[in-house]
Design a protein around this motif. Structure first.
Motif, PDB file in Angstrom:
ATOM      1  N   UNK A   1      66.578  -0.395  -9.368  1.00 12.34           N
ATOM      2  CA  UNK A   1      65.912  -0.581  -8.068  1.00 12.34           C
ATOM      3  C   UNK A   1      66.915  -0.930  -6.976  1.00 12.34           C
ATOM      4  N   UNK A   2      67.967  -1.669  -7.363  1.00 15.48           N
ATOM      5  CA  UNK A   2      68.977  -2.032  -6.363  1.00 15.48           C
ATOM      6  C   UNK A   2      69.874  -0.855  -5.991  1.00 15.48           C
ATOM      7  N   UNK A   3      69.858   0.170  -6.869  1.00 18.07           N
ATOM      8  CA  UNK A   3      70.615   1.402  -6.636  1.00 18.07           C
ATOM      9  C   UNK A   3      72.120   1.141  -6.502  1.00 18.07           C
ATOM     10  N   UNK A   4      72.606   0.137  -7.269  1.00 17.24           N
ATOM     11  CA  UNK A   4      74.049  -0.156  -7.292  1.00 17.24           C
ATOM     12  C   UNK A   4      74.608   0.320  -8.634  1.00 17.24           C
ATOM     13  N   UNK A   5      75.511   1.297  -8.586  1.00 21.76           N
ATOM     14  CA  UNK A   5      75.959   1.940  -9.822  1.00 21.76           C
ATOM     15  C   UNK A   5      76.613   0.954 -10.783  1.00 21.76           C
ATOM     16  N   UNK A   6      77.484   0.087 -10.286  1.00 22.50           N
ATOM     17  CA  UNK A   6      78.164  -0.859 -11.181  1.00 22.50           C
ATOM     18  C   UNK A   6      77.165  -1.750 -11.913  1.00 22.50           C
ATOM     19  N   UNK A   7      76.115  -2.192 -11.179  1.00 26.37           N
ATOM     20  CA  UNK A   7      75.090  -3.026 -11.811  1.00 26.37           C
ATOM     21  C   UNK A   7      74.316  -2.237 -12.868  1.00 26.37           C
ATOM     22  N   UNK A   8      73.996  -0.979 -12.536  1.00 24.42           N
ATOM     23  CA  UNK A   8      73.270  -0.132 -13.491  1.00 24.42           C
ATOM     24  C   UNK A   8      74.101   0.061 -14.764  1.00 24.42           C
ATOM     25  N   UNK A   9      75.386   0.361 -14.561  1.00 24.86           N
ATOM     26  CA  UNK A   9      76.272   0.580 -15.709  1.00 24.86           C
ATOM     27  C   UNK A   9      76.382  -0.690 -16.550  1.00 24.86           C
ATOM     28  N   UNK A  10      76.511  -1.843 -15.887  1.00 21.28           N
ATOM     29  CA  UNK A  10      76.597  -3.123 -16.589  1.00 21.28           C
ATOM     30  C   UNK A  10      75.351  -3.380 -17.433  1.00 21.28           C
ATOM     31  N   UNK A  11      74.197  -3.238 -16.811  1.00 25.68           N
ATOM     32  CA  UNK A  11      72.950  -3.539 -17.500  1.00 25.68           C
ATOM     33  C   UNK A  11      72.641  -2.532 -18.598  1.00 25.68           C
ATOM     34  N   UNK A  12      73.032  -1.294 -18.376  1.00 27.31           N
ATOM     35  CA  UNK A  12      72.845  -0.280 -19.434  1.00 27.31           C
ATOM     36  C   UNK A  12      73.692  -0.637 -20.658  1.00 27.31           C
ATOM     37  N   UNK A  13      74.924  -1.070 -20.400  1.00 23.40           N
ATOM     38  CA  UNK A  13      75.791  -1.512 -21.503  1.00 23.40           C
ATOM     39  C   UNK A  13      75.217  -2.712 -22.226  1.00 23.40           C
ATOM     40  N   UNK A  14      74.649  -3.665 -21.441  1.00 20.53           N
ATOM     41  CA  UNK A  14      74.022  -4.837 -22.062  1.00 20.53           C
ATOM     42  C   UNK A  14      72.855  -4.440 -22.956  1.00 20.53           C
ATOM     43  N   UNK A  15      72.087  -3.454 -22.495  1.00 18.19           N
ATOM     44  CA  UNK A  15      70.948  -2.978 -23.282  1.00 18.19           C
ATOM     45  C   UNK A  15      71.417  -2.359 -24.597  1.00 18.19           C
ATOM     46  N   UNK A  16      72.436  -1.508 -24.515  1.00 19.58           N
ATOM     47  CA  UNK A  16      72.982  -0.903 -25.736  1.00 19.58           C
ATOM     48  C   UNK A  16      73.506  -1.976 -26.690  1.00 19.58           C
ATOM     49  N   UNK A  17      74.181  -2.971 -26.127  1.00 18.92           N
ATOM     50  CA  UNK A  17      74.748  -4.042 -26.942  1.00 18.92           C
ATOM     51  C   UNK A  17      73.636  -4.828 -27.641  1.00 18.92           C
ATOM     52  N   UNK A  18      72.537  -5.053 -26.925  1.00 21.01           N
ATOM     53  CA  UNK A  18      71.403  -5.784 -27.496  1.00 21.01           C
ATOM     54  C   UNK A  18      70.733  -4.984 -28.604  1.00 21.01           C
ATOM     55  N   UNK A  19      70.635  -3.667 -28.394  1.00 23.99           N
ATOM     56  CA  UNK A  19      70.036  -2.803 -29.432  1.00 23.99           C
ATOM     57  C   UNK A  19      70.903  -2.806 -30.692  1.00 23.99           C
ATOM     58  N   UNK A  20      72.228  -2.733 -30.487  1.00 17.93           N
ATOM     59  CA  UNK A  20      73.138  -2.782 -31.633  1.00 17.93           C
ATOM     60  C   UNK A  20      72.985  -4.115 -32.354  1.00 17.93           C
ATOM     61  N   UNK A  21      72.857  -5.190 -31.576  1.00 18.64           N
ATOM     62  CA  UNK A  21      72.692  -6.517 -32.179  1.00 18.64           C
ATOM     63  C   UNK A  21      71.421  -6.579 -33.032  1.00 18.64           C
ATOM     64  N   UNK A  22      70.337  -5.998 -32.527  1.00 17.66           N
ATOM     65  CA  UNK A  22      69.070  -5.968 -33.266  1.00 17.66           C
ATOM     66  C   UNK A  22      69.210  -5.168 -34.570  1.00 17.66           C
ATOM     67  N   UNK A  23      70.063  -4.135 -34.530  1.00 18.07           N
ATOM     68  CA  UNK A  23      70.255  -3.306 -35.737  1.00 18.07           C
ATOM     69  C   UNK A  23      70.792  -4.123 -36.908  1.00 18.07           C
ATOM     70  N   UNK A  24      71.605  -5.146 -36.596  1.00 15.79           N
ATOM     71  CA  UNK A  24      72.139  -5.991 -37.679  1.00 15.79           C
ATOM     72  C   UNK A  24      71.023  -6.713 -38.423  1.00 15.79           C
ATOM     73  N   UNK A  25      70.032  -7.175 -37.673  1.00 19.47           N
ATOM     74  CA  UNK A  25      68.915  -7.891 -38.301  1.00 19.47           C
ATOM     75  C   UNK A  25      68.067  -6.954 -39.159  1.00 19.47           C
ATOM     76  N   UNK A  26      68.106  -5.664 -38.830  1.00 21.64           N
ATOM     77  CA  UNK A  26      67.376  -4.671 -39.626  1.00 21.64           C
ATOM     78  C   UNK A  26      68.230  -4.097 -40.748  1.00 21.64           C
ATOM     79  N   UNK A  27      69.514  -4.567 -40.800  1.00 20.15           N
ATOM     80  CA  UNK A  27      70.494  -4.057 -41.773  1.00 20.15           C
ATOM     81  C   UNK A  27      70.664  -2.548 -41.638  1.00 20.15           C
ATOM     82  N   UNK A  28      70.680  -2.097 -40.373  1.00 17.22           N
ATOM     83  CA  UNK A  28      70.876  -0.683 -40.053  1.00 17.22           C
ATOM     84  C   UNK A  28      72.216  -0.531 -39.343  1.00 17.22           C
ATOM     85  N   UNK A  29      73.043   0.387 -39.816  1.00 15.56           N
ATOM     86  CA  UNK A  29      74.287   0.692 -39.118  1.00 15.56           C
ATOM     87  C   UNK A  29      73.949   1.588 -37.927  1.00 15.56           C
ATOM     88  N   UNK A  30      74.187   1.150 -36.702  1.00 19.87           N
ATOM     89  CA  UNK A  30      73.761   1.924 -35.530  1.00 19.87           C
ATOM     90  C   UNK A  30      74.454   3.269 -35.416  1.00 19.87           C
TER      91      UNK A  30
END
Length: 483
Positions: free
Chosen positions: A406-435
């Protein structure tokens, strides 16, 4: 000091024994490992007393027990009689375990050992084979045979094939290295060349002629281009890199081969994911070639060779598995993994978790890198307690990504997208799934389903580019029902 004369009885003919051996047999107490020897007839004819240990073979199930019992009895009898003869078939220093034990114990028991071999083993074998003796021969006891001892570039002589059970074990090991129809020589009698015959390896356990003399001879595979080993692969690579070799291979460097190494590793993974054993065999060969290739380049540059690589990884495996090689006790897999990491970090001079994180190669696949970093942090307690908490973090990162969009700031979008991917990878550990593996499966699944859409449209005479998204979605759902 008590003395044991260990007398080899040669290979069947009493006339092959030296006069000194004959005189010893006539003048001292004789103890035979087995009475299954042509020399027994000579003793009976000349009324020479002897004792055989055959009954111990019959009473004991374990060969090690047999050898230890015989050796202890011989030591005691030597002390009783001062001098005795221990007589064994063929060549004692080569074929007899009791001789080996007696030599190890002679100082402890204050026993003098003198060996009389009588007859050249190799000379006798190659005379029967009617071949000149090669300069590269390996002699192996069938009871101690392992595939790692086999060398296709040497003549092999495997002795001690007393029965079909041992023959069957030998066959299994041979077929790990040689083709099953590779022909070998079986020798059952050293005094009769007609008792030497050729058979393919797969028939080795089907014979009824085994005895205490039986051995097999396997010629080096120099002229058989169906069998190769590590040394052959190294020779091939050296030739490819020689001045008379391949122009392409000669131009390669460590840097130019990087892409091939990664490609071959992923093709191995693909074969595993597809459960394609034939492809896995082939792709592992391609990956091994890359290792040999890099080692050959390093050898030419004077840094290291393939044997240094093998020595290094062997030493590392022994060092990092003290619970296997040093007798240390371990409770469970978690403790094994903890000790592994501790020893690994120590060998690399890593003293902190952050240093451990930074030691991950910069070119490592990003999903795997995130996965490994999170696992390292979790080991010191920097982690969620429950998978539900990790899942809530994903939802939180999605909301933050929406705000960034919504803020339309590319650096912020890239940062938050990376955080989302990192969080998904983190969740994969709890599922014992190699991402990394999970995403690769999804990619393959996507390609399969998209191919179904494309192939179906071609069969119907339609063009993919002119098909509506709704029609493609129908076909996609059809493909989802297929495996």
């Amino acid at each position: 000091m008590a003395k044991i004369n260990i007398i080899g009885l040669g290979f069947g003919d009493i006339d092959d024994l030296t006069l000194k051996s004959i005189n010893l047999i006539k003048n001292h107490k004789n103890f035979f490992r087995t009475d299954k020897s042509p020399a027994i007839e000579y003793l009976k004819e000349n009324k020479i007393d002897f004792l055989s240990y055959d009954k111990i073979y019959e009473s004991e199930e374990d060969f090690d027990n047999v050898y230890n019992i015989i050796s202890e009895d011989l030591i005691q009898k030597a002390k009783n009689y001062s001098v005795i003869n221990y007589c064994v078939p063929k060549t004692p220093a080569l074929f007899d375990k009791v001789t080996e034990i007696l030599l190890e114990k002679k100082f402890k028991n204050q026993i003098e050992i003198k060996i009389f071999n009588n007859g050249g083993f190799l000379e006798k074998i190659y005379d029967i084979l009617e071949k000149p003796i090669t300069n590269n021969v390996k002699i192996i006891d069938a009871l101690e045979l392992k595939p790692t001892q086999l060398d296709i570039n040497s003549d092999l002589i495997i002795f001690g094939i007393y029965d079909n059970i041992i023959a069957s074990e030998v066959k299994i090991h041979l077929e790990e290295v040689y083709k099953e129809d590779y022909r070998i020589k079986v020798i059952n009698d050293f005094s009769d060349k007609d008792k030497c015959f050729s058979i393919p390896i797969y028939k080795l356990d089907r014979l009824d002629e085994y005895n205490h003399n039986t051995l097999i001879y396997i010629s080096k595979t120099k002229d058989d281009k169906r069998n190769y080993d590590m040394n052959n692969l190294i020779d091939i690579m050296e030739r490819l890199r020689s001045k008379d070799g391949c122009v392409f291979d000669n131009e390669q460097t460590h840097e130019s081969l990087r892409a091939y190494l990664v490609e071959e590793a992923y093709e191995v993974i693909d074969a595993i994911d597809n459960n394609d054993v034939d492809s896995l065999e082939e792709e592992l060969g391609d990956l091994l070639l890359q290792i040999v290739f890099h080692s050959q380049i390093a050898k030419e540059e004077g840094y290291f060779n393939i044997w240094n690589v093998i020595n290094g990884i062997s030493d590392k495996m022994i060092y990092r598995h003290p619970h296997v090689f040093s007798g240390e006790s371990t409770k469970d897999i978690d403790e094994i993994n903890y000790k592994w990491d501790k020893l690994k970090n120590k060998s690399k001079g890593i003293e902190s978790i952050s240093e451990s994180m930074m030691s991950i190669p910069k070119d490592f696949p990003m999903l795997l890198k995130a996965y490994k970093i999170q696992k390292k942090a979790a080991k010191v307690g920097f982690d969620w307690d429950y998978k539900e908490e990790a899942y809530e973090k994903i939802k939180e990162e999605i909301e933050e990504l929406k705000l960034a969009i919504d803020s339309n700031t590319f650096d912020d979008i890239e940062d938050e997208f990376g955080d989302l991917l990192f969080a998904i990878v983190n969740f994969s550990r709890f599922l014992e799934v190699n991402p990394h593996i999970a995403l690769n499966r999804t990619i393959n699944k996507f390609i399969f389903r998209f191919k179904y859409i494309e192939d179906t449209l071609v069969k119907e005479g339609k063009q993919l580019e002119k098909t509506s998204l709704e029609d493609m979605d129908i076909l996609w759902n059809q493909a989802k029902k297929l495996k």
